[in-house]
Design an enzyme around this catalytic site. Structure first.
Site, PDB file in Angstrom:
ATOM      1  N   CYS A   2       0.818  -1.209   0.000  1.00  0.00           N
ATOM      2  CA  CYS A   2       0.000   0.000   0.000  1.00  0.00           C
ATOM      3  C   CYS A   2       0.856   1.266   0.000  1.00  0.00           C
ATOM      4  O   CYS A   2       1.923   1.312   0.610  1.00  0.00           O
ATOM      5  CB  CYS A   2      -0.893   0.029   1.226  1.00  0.00           C
ATOM      6  SG  CYS A   2      -1.898  -1.440   1.376  1.00  0.00           S
ATOM      7  N   ARG A  27       4.928   0.044  -6.091  1.00  0.00           N
ATOM      8  CA  ARG A  27       4.875  -0.833  -4.919  1.00  0.00           C
ATOM      9  C   ARG A  27       3.895  -1.988  -5.113  1.00  0.00           C
ATOM     10  O   ARG A  27       3.919  -2.937  -4.332  1.00  0.00           O
ATOM     11  CB  ARG A  27       4.465  -0.019  -3.692  1.00  0.00           C
ATOM     12  CG  ARG A  27       5.446   1.084  -3.366  1.00  0.00           C
ATOM     13  CD  ARG A  27       4.816   2.109  -2.459  1.00  0.00           C
ATOM     14  NE  ARG A  27       4.639   1.658  -1.105  1.00  0.00           N
ATOM     15  CZ  ARG A  27       5.517   1.833  -0.127  1.00  0.00           C
ATOM     16  NH1 ARG A  27       6.635   2.473  -0.365  1.00  0.00           N
ATOM     17  NH2 ARG A  27       5.275   1.404   1.085  1.00  0.00           N
ATOM     18  N   TRP A  74      -2.913  -2.713  -1.622  1.00  0.00           N
ATOM     19  CA  TRP A  74      -2.536  -4.080  -1.991  1.00  0.00           C
ATOM     20  C   TRP A  74      -3.251  -4.964  -0.981  1.00  0.00           C
ATOM     21  O   TRP A  74      -2.927  -4.956   0.210  1.00  0.00           O
ATOM     22  CB  TRP A  74      -1.026  -4.241  -1.896  1.00  0.00           C
ATOM     23  CG  TRP A  74      -0.523  -5.560  -2.414  1.00  0.00           C
ATOM     24  CD1 TRP A  74      -0.274  -5.895  -3.707  1.00  0.00           C
ATOM     25  CD2 TRP A  74      -0.200  -6.716  -1.634  1.00  0.00           C
ATOM     26  NE1 TRP A  74       0.183  -7.189  -3.780  1.00  0.00           N
ATOM     27  CE2 TRP A  74       0.235  -7.719  -2.530  1.00  0.00           C
ATOM     28  CE3 TRP A  74      -0.243  -7.012  -0.267  1.00  0.00           C
ATOM     29  CZ2 TRP A  74       0.626  -8.989  -2.101  1.00  0.00           C
ATOM     30  CZ3 TRP A  74       0.141  -8.281   0.150  1.00  0.00           C
ATOM     31  CH2 TRP A  74       0.575  -9.249  -0.779  1.00  0.00           C
ATOM     32  N   ASN A  98      -1.281   1.456   5.666  1.00  0.00           N
ATOM     33  CA  ASN A  98      -0.369   0.476   5.061  1.00  0.00           C
ATOM     34  C   ASN A  98       0.091  -0.440   6.188  1.00  0.00           C
ATOM     35  O   ASN A  98       0.589   0.039   7.197  1.00  0.00           O
ATOM     36  CB  ASN A  98       0.828   1.222   4.443  1.00  0.00           C
ATOM     37  CG  ASN A  98       1.947   0.277   4.011  1.00  0.00           C
ATOM     38  OD1 ASN A  98       1.720  -0.900   3.775  1.00  0.00           O
ATOM     39  ND2 ASN A  98       3.155   0.803   3.911  1.00  0.00           N
ATOM     40  N   GLY A  99      -0.094  -1.759   6.029  1.00  0.00           N
ATOM     41  CA  GLY A  99       0.331  -2.691   7.084  1.00  0.00           C
ATOM     42  C   GLY A  99      -0.815  -3.595   7.489  1.00  0.00           C
ATOM     43  O   GLY A  99      -1.776  -3.770   6.741  1.00  0.00           O
ATOM     44  N   GLU A 484      16.869 -17.532 -10.002  1.00  0.00           N
ATOM     45  CA  GLU A 484      16.427 -16.163 -10.279  1.00  0.00           C
ATOM     46  C   GLU A 484      15.762 -16.072 -11.656  1.00  0.00           C
ATOM     47  O   GLU A 484      14.742 -15.402 -11.830  1.00  0.00           O
ATOM     48  CB  GLU A 484      17.621 -15.204 -10.157  1.00  0.00           C
ATOM     49  CG  GLU A 484      17.402 -13.788 -10.650  1.00  0.00           C
ATOM     50  CD  GLU A 484      16.327 -13.010  -9.905  1.00  0.00           C
ATOM     51  OE1 GLU A 484      15.767 -13.519  -8.913  1.00  0.00           O
ATOM     52  OE2 GLU A 484      16.024 -11.878 -10.336  1.00  0.00           O
ATOM     53  N   LYS A 488      11.966 -14.817 -12.222  1.00  0.00           N
ATOM     54  CA  LYS A 488      11.599 -13.711 -13.110  1.00  0.00           C
ATOM     55  C   LYS A 488      10.492 -14.144 -14.058  1.00  0.00           C
ATOM     56  O   LYS A 488       9.516 -13.437 -14.264  1.00  0.00           O
ATOM     57  CB  LYS A 488      12.797 -13.223 -13.939  1.00  0.00           C
ATOM     58  CG  LYS A 488      13.844 -12.402 -13.226  1.00  0.00           C
ATOM     59  CD  LYS A 488      13.492 -10.954 -12.997  1.00  0.00           C
ATOM     60  CE  LYS A 488      12.850 -10.707 -11.681  1.00  0.00           C
ATOM     61  NZ  LYS A 488      13.589 -10.802 -10.462  1.00  0.00           N
ATOM     62  N   GLU A 491       7.151 -14.639 -12.241  1.00  0.00           N
ATOM     63  CA  GLU A 491       6.613 -13.374 -11.725  1.00  0.00           C
ATOM     64  C   GLU A 491       5.860 -12.572 -12.781  1.00  0.00           C
ATOM     65  O   GLU A 491       4.810 -12.010 -12.500  1.00  0.00           O
ATOM     66  CB  GLU A 491       7.765 -12.475 -11.233  1.00  0.00           C
ATOM     67  CG  GLU A 491       8.222 -12.708  -9.825  1.00  0.00           C
ATOM     68  CD  GLU A 491       9.319 -11.722  -9.415  1.00  0.00           C
ATOM     69  OE1 GLU A 491       9.202 -11.177  -8.330  1.00  0.00           O
ATOM     70  OE2 GLU A 491      10.281 -11.508 -10.188  1.00  0.00           O
ATOM     71  N   HIS A 507      17.372 -36.293  -9.808  1.00  0.00           N
ATOM     72  CA  HIS A 507      16.673 -36.627  -8.560  1.00  0.00           C
ATOM     73  C   HIS A 507      15.224 -36.145  -8.573  1.00  0.00           C
ATOM     74  O   HIS A 507      14.650 -35.884  -7.517  1.00  0.00           O
ATOM     75  CB  HIS A 507      17.427 -36.037  -7.376  1.00  0.00           C
ATOM     76  CG  HIS A 507      18.825 -36.572  -7.270  1.00  0.00           C
ATOM     77  ND1 HIS A 507      19.107 -37.859  -6.861  1.00  0.00           N
ATOM     78  CD2 HIS A 507      20.013 -36.007  -7.575  1.00  0.00           C
ATOM     79  CE1 HIS A 507      20.414 -38.057  -6.896  1.00  0.00           C
ATOM     80  NE2 HIS A 507      20.995 -36.947  -7.332  1.00  0.00           N
ATOM     81  N   LYS A 607       5.973  -4.559  -4.594  1.00  0.00           N
ATOM     82  CA  LYS A 607       7.392  -4.229  -4.677  1.00  0.00           C
ATOM     83  C   LYS A 607       8.045  -4.290  -3.304  1.00  0.00           C
ATOM     84  O   LYS A 607       9.163  -4.748  -3.152  1.00  0.00           O
ATOM     85  CB  LYS A 607       7.531  -2.828  -5.273  1.00  0.00           C
ATOM     86  CG  LYS A 607       8.956  -2.334  -5.409  1.00  0.00           C
ATOM     87  CD  LYS A 607       9.615  -2.997  -6.580  1.00  0.00           C
ATOM     88  CE  LYS A 607      11.049  -2.597  -6.764  1.00  0.00           C
ATOM     89  NZ  LYS A 607      11.786  -3.657  -7.457  1.00  0.00           N
TER      90      LYS A 607
HETATM   91  C1  G6P Z   1       9.171  -8.583  -3.391  1.00  0.00           C
HETATM   92  C2  G6P Z   1       9.604  -8.025  -4.739  1.00  0.00           C
HETATM   93  C3  G6P Z   1      10.898  -8.698  -5.172  1.00  0.00           C
HETATM   94  C4  G6P Z   1      11.969  -8.521  -4.112  1.00  0.00           C
HETATM   95  C5  G6P Z   1      11.492  -9.012  -2.732  1.00  0.00           C
HETATM   96  C6  G6P Z   1      12.441  -8.591  -1.627  1.00  0.00           C
HETATM   97  O1  G6P Z   1       8.824  -9.925  -3.535  1.00  0.00           O
HETATM   98  O2  G6P Z   1       8.591  -8.243  -5.716  1.00  0.00           O
HETATM   99  O3  G6P Z   1      11.346  -8.143  -6.403  1.00  0.00           O
HETATM  100  O4  G6P Z   1      13.107  -9.239  -4.481  1.00  0.00           O
HETATM  101  O5  G6P Z   1      10.220  -8.443  -2.421  1.00  0.00           O
HETATM  102  O6  G6P Z   1      12.399  -7.204  -1.524  1.00  0.00           O
HETATM  103  P1  G6P Z   1      13.558  -6.309  -0.940  1.00  0.00           P
HETATM  104  O7  G6P Z   1      13.057  -4.898  -1.069  1.00  0.00           O
HETATM  105  O8  G6P Z   1      13.758  -6.717   0.494  1.00  0.00           O
HETATM  106  O9  G6P Z   1      14.771  -6.565  -1.770  1.00  0.00           O
END
Ligand code: G6P
Length: 612
Positions: A2, A27, A74, A98-99, A484, A488, A491, A507, A607
Site C-alpha cells: 500500500c 509498490r 494491496w 499500510n500494514g 532467479e 523472473k 513473476e 533426482h 514491490k
Molecule cells: C518482493 C519483490 C521482489 C523482491 C522481494 C524482496 O517480492 O517483488 O522483487 O526481491 O520483495 O524485496 P527487498 O526490497 O527486500 O529486496
C-alpha cells in the site's frame, strides 16, 4: 504494498494526490482512493483496479478540496474491490493504512458492541471507528488519535483526515515507513505526507522521516512530531535526492526494460564506489566496526530476488574469504531460533530496506549479539537505519516490481565485500585481489555486450511463451541464477518455472522432461561445464527443448541439438551471474510482453513487502 499520500494545500489537491499515488504505483496495488473535504465535509472517491479508473471517476465527479489523503491498496484482508478500497471513513474521520492491524477482530467486536457499523472486510476500517469512538467521548482529533494508537497491535503507517478540520492531517508510523514534506517555492506553506520521498518528489525535497512509534500533527504552520510516549520530539529535516531521479520510462516501454538497460551504468557506479580501480583494490566506502579476520561465520538472510543474490554471494564468501555462510529466506530464518555464534556477522540484503521479514531477521541477529551489515538500495530505509553498517547499492529507484538492477548491484557489492574479507583474512594476496578487481571492472562492458543480444533473446522468449512450464538449470554460481531466472519468468509471464541445480536433475525434475518442456541451461564455460553438458545430454535424450545461455566454448562442448542459444562473451568464471542476469531478465521480460502481461505491475505482487 500500500502507498500513502496526504496533502495540506492551497489549491484543489485531488489531482496532485493521484499524481503522487502514481509515483507509488511501483509498490504494487489493486485499488485506489482519495478523500478530501468539500465545504468542510469528508468526501471520498475510490475505484477498483488501476489509478486510471480513479482518474476517470474524478473527471466525472471532480473534487475541489484543498486538503486530502490518498491510497493505493494491496489487498491483505478482503477482496480488492471498491468497498474495501481506502480511505475508510465514518462521519468524522477518514483513514488510509499500510500494514496489518493484528488485533482488528477484537477491536471490531468492542466497537460493534458500542454501535459502530462496519462496511468492509478490511482490518483497516477498525482504525477509523476507533478514532471516531475516542472523539465521541469528547476528545479532539489529536487527542483521539493519541488515545487510539496504543490500542493497535501490528505494523502500520496511517494518515488521518477529519470532518470539519481543513487545517489538520495526522500521520503515524509503527513498522511501515512514512515521510513528512515541507512545500517549497510555489508550494511554500503546503505540507505533505508520503510513504516515501519519491511520492513527494514533485512537491518538495525537504523531508523528515517518522521514527518507529512516532506520530505527527500537520497544519499549514508546520509539523509537530510526537514519539510513542506522546512527548513532542524533533526529527531532522533532510534534503531528499529523490527528485534528482527521473521517474519515467525514458525511451522504453516499461520501467523493467529501462532498469534492465541501466545495469551497465548502475553496476559501474556501484563498483566505482567500492573499488580503487587504478590500484586494483577494493576500498570499502565505510569502516567496518569489526575485525573481518576474527569473524566466525556469516549469517545471510533476505527475501525473493535479494535472497538469490545472497545465494550467489555464499560461493564468494566461502571461496574468497574461507568463511562459512549460513543462508536462509528471512521468513523462515526468523522462526528457526538459530543459535548464532560469537563474533558472527549477519548480512541482510534488501532493495527497499522495508521488507518485514528481513527486518525481523536483522532484529533477531542484533538481539543475538551479531555484527549487522545491510546491503540496501534505499539509504533512508528502516533496515539501513537499524544496521550498524550500511553497504549501499547505487541502483537508483527501482520501479518495476520484478527486481533487476537492484539484484546485479547487490551482487556487485557482495562481491566487493567477499574480496575485502578475503584480503583481511589473508586468503587472497594482493595479486589475486588485483585479478578479481580486474574481472569486476570488466563487468559493465560485458553487460552492455549482453544487452546487444536482445533480438536473439527476444526470439528465444517468444518460443517460451507457449510453454506451460519451464526448467532452468545451472551449476555452481549459475545455480542461484537459474533460480532467479525461473523466478523472473513466473513473476511476470505467469508461466510456471522451476530453477534447479543441474546435478539434481536426476533426482526428480528429469521426470518432467518431454518435447513440450523448455529447459534453459545457464552454462558459461567454467570448471563445471563438462558436468553440466552431461545433464544437457540427459535432457536431449528425452526430447527436451534446450536453450543454452553460454559462450562459444560452452556451445562447442555441449554438442547437442539446441532449440535456442544465447551467445555470451567469454569471461572470467567467478562473476558470471552478474552478466548472465541480463539474458535471464530479458527472457522473462520478452516472454511477458509477447503474452500481453502487465510487466511492471504483475498481478498479486508487491514491490515492497511490508507485511509478514
Ligand atoms: C518482493 C519483490 C521482489 C523482491 C522481494 C524482496 O517480492 O517483488 O522483487 O526481491 O520483495 O524485496 P527487498 O526490497 O527486500 O529486496
Amino acid at each position: 504494498m500500500c502507498g500513502i499520500v496526504g496533502i495540506l494545500g492551497a489549491r484543489p489537491v485531488a489531482g496532485e494526490l493521484v499524481e503522487a499515488l502514481k509515483r507509488l504505483e511501483y509498490r504494487g496495488y489493486d485499488s485506489a482512493g482519495v478523500a478530501t473535504l468539500e465545504s468542510g465535509r469528508l468526501i471520498r472517491r475510490r475505484a477498483q483496479g488501476k489509478l486510471r479508473n480513479l482518474e476517470i471517476l474524478l473527471s466525472e465527479a471532480p473534487l475541489k478540496g484543498l486538503i486530502g489523503i490518498g491510497h493505493t491498496r494491496w489487498a491483505t484482508h478482503g477482496r480488492p474491490n471498491e468497498t474495501n478500497a481506502h480511505p475508510h471513513a465514518n462521519g468524522s474521520v477518514a483513514v488510509v493504512h499500510n500494514g496489518i492491524i493484528e488485533n482488528f477482530r477484537e477491536l471490531r467486536e468492542g466497537l460493534r458492541a458500542r454501535g459502530h457499523n462496519f462496511q468492509t472486510e478490511t482490518d483497516s476500517e477498525v482504525v477509523a471507528h476507533l478514532v471516531a469512538d475516542e472523539m465521541q467521548t469528547g476528545k479532539g482529533p489529536v487527542a483521539a488519535v493519541a488515545a487510539a494508537l496504543p490500542q493497535l497491535r501490528g505494523a502500520f503507517a496511517l494518515a488521518f483526515l477529519f470532518d470539519g478540520q481543513d487545517d489538520l492531517l495526522i500521520g503515524a508510523r509503527r513498522g511501515s515507513p512514512l515521510a513528512v514534506g515541507w512545500g517549497e517555492g510555489e508550494q511554500q506553506g503546503e505540507m505533505y505526507l508520503g510513504s516515501d520521498a519519491l511520492a513527494l518528489a514533485p512537491f518538495t525535497s525537504e523531508i523528515a522521516y517518522l521514527e518507529e512509534g512516532d506520530w505527527v500533527v500537520l497544519t499549514r504552520g508546520g509539523a509537530e512530531f510526537h514519539d510513542a510516549s506522546g512527548a513532542i520530539v524533533q526529527r531532522a529535516r533532510v534534503r531528499s535526492q529523490a527528485s534528482a531521479f527521473l521517474v519515467d520510462k525514458g525511451e522504453h516501454r516499461h520501467f523493467m526494460a529501462k532498469e534492465i538497460h541501466e545495469q551497465p551504468e548502475v553496476v559501474g557506479r556501484t563498483l566505482a564506489h567500492y573499488l580503487d580501480m587504478s590500484a586494483g583494490k577494493v576500498r570499502l566506502p565505510f569502516d567496518l566496526p569489526f575485525d573481518a579476520n576474527a569473524l566466525s561465520r556469516i549469517t545471510l538472510t533476505a527475501c525473493g530476488t535479494a535472497y538469490y543474490a545472497g545465494l550467489v554471494a555464499r560461493y564468494w564468501f566461502e571461496r574468497f574469504a574461507r568463511i562459512s555462510v549460513d543462508i536462509d529466506v528471512a521468513s523462515e530464518f526468523r522462526y528457526r531460533e538459530a543459535p548464532l555464534p560469537e563474533r558472527g556477522l549477519a548480512i541482510v540484503v534488501s532493495q527497499s530496506g522495508e521488507t518485514a521479514d528481513t527486518l525481523a531477521s536483522l532484529r533477531y541477529a542484533k538481539d543475538n549479539g551479531q555484527h549487522c551489515l545491510a546491503v540496501v538500495n534505499v539509504p533512508t530505509s528502516t533496515i539501513a537505519r537499524e544496521s550498524s553498517v550500511v553497504a549501499p547499492t547505487l541502483a537508483g529507484p527501482e520501479i518495476g516490481v520484478a527486481s533487476t538492477k537492484a539484484f546485479t548491484c547487490q551482487l556487485a557489492v557482495l562481491a566487493c565485500l567477499a574480496i575485502a574479507f578475503g584480503r583481511a583474512r589473508g586468503v587472497l594476496d594482493e595479486k589475486e585481489e588485483a585479478r578479481l578487481v580486474g574481472d569486476l571492472i570488466a563487468l559493465p562492458g560485458l553487460m552492455a555486450k549482453a544487452l546487444l543480444e536482445e533480438p536473439a533473446i527476444e526470439q528465444v522468449a517468444h518460443g517460451l511463451a507457449h510453454a506451460r512450464s519451464a526448467l532452468y538449470l545451472g551449476r555452481g554460481v549459475s545455480f542461484p541464477l537459474a533460480l532467479e531466472g525461473a523466478l523472473k519468468l513466473k513473476e511476470i509471464s505467469y508461466i510456471h518455472a522451476e530453477g534447479y541445480a543441474a546435478g539434481e536433475l536426476k533426482h526428480g525434475p528429469i521426470a518432467l522432461i518431454d518435447e513440450d518442456m523448455p529447459v534453459i541451461v545457464i552454462a558459461p564455460k567454467d570448471a563445471t561445464i563438462e558436468k553440466t553438458v552431461s545433464n544437457m545430454q540427459e535432457v536431449a535424450a528425452r526430447g527436451g527443448r534446450i536453450v543454452l545461455v553460454g559462450d562459444a566454448a560452452a556451445r562447442e562442448e555441449a554438442a547437442v541439438a539446441l532449440a535456442g542459444a544465447i551467445d555470451m562473451a567469454p569471461m572470467a568464471p567467478d562473476f558470471t551471474p552478474i552478466v548472465y542476469a541480463v539474458p535471464a531478465q530479458l527472457i522473462a521480460y520478452h516472454a511477458a510482453v509477447f503474452m500481453g502481461k502487465d510487466v511492471d505491475q504483475p498481478r498479486n505482487l508487491a514491490k515492497s513487502v511490508t507485511v509478514e
